[in-house]
Write a protein that holds these residues in place. Structure first.
Motif, mmCIF file in Angstrom:
data_model
loop_
_atom_site.group_PDB
_atom_site.id
_atom_site.type_symbol
_atom_site.label_atom_id
_atom_site.label_comp_id
_atom_site.label_asym_id
_atom_site.label_seq_id
_atom_site.Cartn_x
_atom_site.Cartn_y
_atom_site.Cartn_z
ATOM 1 N N LEU A 3 -4.999 -24.423 1.290
ATOM 2 C CA LEU A 3 -6.207 -24.138 0.569
ATOM 3 C C LEU A 3 -6.218 -22.834 -0.052
ATOM 4 O O LEU A 3 -5.601 -21.850 0.678
ATOM 5 C CB LEU A 3 -7.408 -24.232 1.575
ATOM 6 C CG LEU A 3 -7.756 -25.718 1.736
ATOM 7 C CD1 LEU A 3 -8.994 -25.806 2.996
ATOM 8 C CD2 LEU A 3 -8.656 -26.241 0.526
ATOM 9 N N ARG A 4 -6.743 -22.420 -1.197
ATOM 10 C CA ARG A 4 -6.434 -21.320 -1.902
ATOM 11 C C ARG A 4 -7.314 -20.197 -1.035
ATOM 12 O O ARG A 4 -8.426 -20.448 -0.722
ATOM 13 C CB ARG A 4 -7.202 -21.564 -3.248
ATOM 14 C CG ARG A 4 -6.564 -22.296 -4.257
ATOM 15 C CD ARG A 4 -7.091 -22.511 -5.582
ATOM 16 N NE ARG A 4 -8.455 -23.255 -5.219
ATOM 17 C CZ ARG A 4 -9.405 -23.434 -6.254
ATOM 18 N NH1 ARG A 4 -9.201 -23.137 -7.434
ATOM 19 N NH2 ARG A 4 -10.502 -24.055 -6.087
ATOM 20 N N GLU A 5 -6.749 -19.090 -1.204
ATOM 21 C CA GLU A 5 -7.341 -18.127 -0.711
ATOM 22 C C GLU A 5 -8.583 -17.396 -1.521
ATOM 23 O O GLU A 5 -9.681 -16.919 -1.088
ATOM 24 C CB GLU A 5 -6.528 -16.960 -0.642
ATOM 25 C CG GLU A 5 -5.326 -16.883 0.658
ATOM 26 C CD GLU A 5 -5.972 -16.844 1.988
ATOM 27 O OE1 GLU A 5 -7.075 -15.967 2.137
ATOM 28 O OE2 GLU A 5 -5.779 -17.727 2.764
ATOM 29 N N VAL A 6 -8.366 -17.731 -2.839
ATOM 30 C CA VAL A 6 -9.702 -17.565 -3.746
ATOM 31 C C VAL A 6 -10.667 -18.431 -3.884
ATOM 32 O O VAL A 6 -10.332 -19.722 -3.923
ATOM 33 C CB VAL A 6 -8.941 -17.095 -5.146
ATOM 34 C CG1 VAL A 6 -10.178 -16.681 -6.290
ATOM 35 C CG2 VAL A 6 -7.950 -15.924 -5.171
ATOM 36 N N GLU A 60 -8.653 -31.412 -2.607
ATOM 37 C CA GLU A 60 -7.526 -31.551 -3.380
ATOM 38 C C GLU A 60 -7.816 -32.537 -4.305
ATOM 39 O O GLU A 60 -8.495 -33.595 -4.006
ATOM 40 C CB GLU A 60 -6.152 -31.947 -2.516
ATOM 41 C CG GLU A 60 -5.013 -31.967 -3.062
ATOM 42 C CD GLU A 60 -3.860 -32.407 -2.296
ATOM 43 O OE1 GLU A 60 -4.112 -33.373 -1.543
ATOM 44 O OE2 GLU A 60 -2.878 -31.698 -2.418
ATOM 45 N N ALA A 61 -7.206 -32.450 -5.598
ATOM 46 C CA ALA A 61 -7.754 -33.388 -6.515
ATOM 47 C C ALA A 61 -7.591 -34.963 -6.227
ATOM 48 O O ALA A 61 -8.585 -35.920 -6.534
ATOM 49 C CB ALA A 61 -7.284 -32.992 -7.772
ATOM 50 N N ALA A 105 -13.629 -30.335 2.944
ATOM 51 C CA ALA A 105 -12.741 -30.092 1.844
ATOM 52 C C ALA A 105 -11.485 -30.986 2.093
ATOM 53 O O ALA A 105 -10.918 -31.751 1.231
ATOM 54 C CB ALA A 105 -12.358 -28.864 1.454
ATOM 55 N N ARG A 106 -11.058 -30.784 3.376
ATOM 56 C CA ARG A 106 -10.008 -31.708 3.907
ATOM 57 C C ARG A 106 -10.352 -33.126 3.602
ATOM 58 O O ARG A 106 -9.272 -33.933 3.827
ATOM 59 C CB ARG A 106 -9.535 -31.226 5.351
ATOM 60 C CG ARG A 106 -9.176 -29.703 5.485
ATOM 61 C CD ARG A 106 -8.667 -29.549 6.592
ATOM 62 N NE ARG A 106 -9.179 -29.991 7.904
ATOM 63 C CZ ARG A 106 -10.004 -29.297 8.641
ATOM 64 N NH1 ARG A 106 -10.261 -27.960 8.294
ATOM 65 N NH2 ARG A 106 -10.674 -29.890 9.702
ATOM 66 N N HIS A 107 -11.777 -33.680 3.801
ATOM 67 C CA HIS A 107 -11.915 -35.013 3.984
ATOM 68 C C HIS A 107 -12.425 -35.347 2.290
ATOM 69 O O HIS A 107 -13.106 -36.438 2.506
ATOM 70 C CB HIS A 107 -12.972 -35.242 4.949
ATOM 71 C CG HIS A 107 -12.363 -35.162 6.273
ATOM 72 N ND1 HIS A 107 -12.178 -33.934 6.909
ATOM 73 C CD2 HIS A 107 -12.031 -36.100 7.082
ATOM 74 C CE1 HIS A 107 -11.702 -34.029 8.330
ATOM 75 N NE2 HIS A 107 -11.575 -35.273 8.316
ATOM 76 N N GLY A 108 -12.055 -34.663 1.491
ATOM 77 C CA GLY A 108 -12.193 -35.117 0.048
ATOM 78 C C GLY A 108 -13.561 -34.892 -0.392
ATOM 79 O O GLY A 108 -13.859 -35.206 -1.617
ATOM 80 N N ILE A 109 -14.300 -34.012 0.223
ATOM 81 C CA ILE A 109 -15.888 -33.518 -0.243
ATOM 82 C C ILE A 109 -15.752 -32.154 -0.374
ATOM 83 O O ILE A 109 -15.306 -31.347 0.493
ATOM 84 C CB ILE A 109 -17.012 -34.115 0.925
ATOM 85 C CG1 ILE A 109 -16.734 -35.490 1.329
ATOM 86 C CG2 ILE A 109 -18.143 -33.539 0.652
ATOM 87 C CD1 ILE A 109 -17.553 -35.847 2.715
ATOM 88 N N THR A 110 -16.460 -31.729 -1.643
ATOM 89 C CA THR A 110 -16.584 -30.436 -1.944
ATOM 90 C C THR A 110 -17.786 -29.746 -1.046
ATOM 91 O O THR A 110 -18.704 -30.224 -0.834
ATOM 92 C CB THR A 110 -17.110 -30.207 -3.569
ATOM 93 O OG1 THR A 110 -16.234 -31.063 -4.212
ATOM 94 C CG2 THR A 110 -17.160 -28.747 -3.684
ATOM 95 N N THR A 163 -13.629 -37.147 -3.491
ATOM 96 C CA THR A 163 -14.394 -38.469 -3.490
ATOM 97 C C THR A 163 -15.702 -38.298 -4.704
ATOM 98 O O THR A 163 -16.339 -39.333 -4.889
ATOM 99 C CB THR A 163 -15.221 -38.477 -2.125
ATOM 100 O OG1 THR A 163 -15.956 -37.338 -1.917
ATOM 101 C CG2 THR A 163 -14.186 -38.649 -1.085
ATOM 102 N N GLY A 164 -15.731 -37.158 -5.133
ATOM 103 C CA GLY A 164 -16.913 -36.819 -6.097
ATOM 104 C C GLY A 164 -18.201 -36.114 -5.347
ATOM 105 O O GLY A 164 -19.369 -35.744 -6.151
#
Length: 306
Positions: free
Chosen positions: A28-31, A78-79, A112-117, A83-84
């Motif tokens: 995951l990005r540091e930024v 990750e793209a 985020a790891r589960h596809g959710i922002t 899930t949107g």
């Protein structure tokens, strides 16, 4: 309205991240993307001139005081697994501070790891002091009387309709901002959840009861903290959770859940035995941490996520 990036990095607040079994978590990005949710000063805080202060608590986790400029910090999935859906996360802290790691970063990373922002809301808090020493002194009465905190809140709010608060306004604006910029954030504008802990849960409830089409979340999740027990006028699927023995009286949680059940609307209520108020999401093997799996299952059950 153009989406304007405010800060390039928030790595200093993410130093306590726990590596997961998945390689993606480590990648995951540091930024992080951090945005101001109001154009100009937040209404009601135009004259705020005090400094925002970040310290670490006894567990070494970052805590934020004196917030007067509300922001959101976005943790994108990750793209390939996106899930949107998105979850706006409001950490707790009695409106005195924000518990940024266990009730913010850890939760956003999990989603985020589960596809959710995952989107952390840094909402406004009360001014509590000009430096760490003054803050510690001013908060002594708060921590000393914490066991009676829920009762004081209930007495102040009464049983009538909820009134808007600055924190609630920030919750509404966060939903409004994320929905307006859904395309740029890579999310579905009709799949935005609001999750709050303790004072953040009270913010969540305030938004549940006071909203319009632009700022109404599509799912709500107040965790160990609640305000109001009647059915909102414009209800959404609601997940309610707390420790079996908590600061907040269980009657309020039962009341909110009952109002949904009587109306035949989707809601879940969970009391967890091995739990302590304020833990958020910790990697300590305790039963309490299962709340996020229960919430994830509820999201699937109501078709918020696939």
């Amino acid at each position: 309205m153009t989406l304007i990036l405010l800060l390039a990095a928030a790595a200093s607040l993410c130093a306590q991240e726990k590596p997961s079994k998945a390689g993606y978590f480590q990648a995951l990005r540091e930024v992080r993307e951090t945005y101001r949710i109001y154009e100009g000063a937040a209404p009601g805080s135009e004259d705020a001139r005090y400094p925002e202060i970040i310290t670490r608590n006894d567990a070494g986790q970052p805590v934020i005081y004196n917030v007067s400029i509300p922001t959101i910090t976005v943790f994108r999935p990750e793209a390939s697994i996106n899930t949107g859906a998105a979850v706006i996360i409001a950490p707790g802290g009695g409106n005195m501070f924000l518990t940024w790691q266990s009730e913010g970063v850890n939760v956003a990373e999990w989603f985020a790891r589960h596809g959710i922002t995952g989107i952390i809301l840094k909402y406004r808090t009360n001014y509590v002091g000009k430096d760490e020493q003054e803050i510690a002194e001013n908060l002594k009465p708060f921590f000393a009387g914490l066991s009676g905190f829920a009762g004081r809140q209930k007495k102040e709010e009464g049983d009538g309709p909820l009134k808007p608060t600055l924190q609630g306004d920030d919750g509404r604006q966060a939903v409004r901002f994320v929905r307006a910029h859904a395309e740029e954030l890579g999310i579905d504008p009709h799949r935005i959840a609001l999750l709050g802990f303790s004072a953040g849960a009270m913010l969540t409830c305030n938004v549940m009861y006071i909203n319009d089409d632009d700022c109404r979340p599509d799912l709500a999740a107040p965790v160990y903290g609640i305000s109001g027990s009647g059915l909102p006028s414009n209800p959404v699927p609601t997940f309610i959770c707390g420790p079996e023995f908590d600061l907040f009286p269980p009657e309020s949680l039962f009341g909110l859940y009952k109002s949904f059940k009587e109306a035949g609307l989707p809601a879940e209520l969970h009391f967890i035995h091995d739990a302590v108020h304020g833990e958020g999401l910790l990697y300590n093997g305790r039963e309490w941490n299962e709340w996020i799996d229960l919430l994830h299952a509820f999201m699937k059950g109501v078709r918020f996520i696939p």
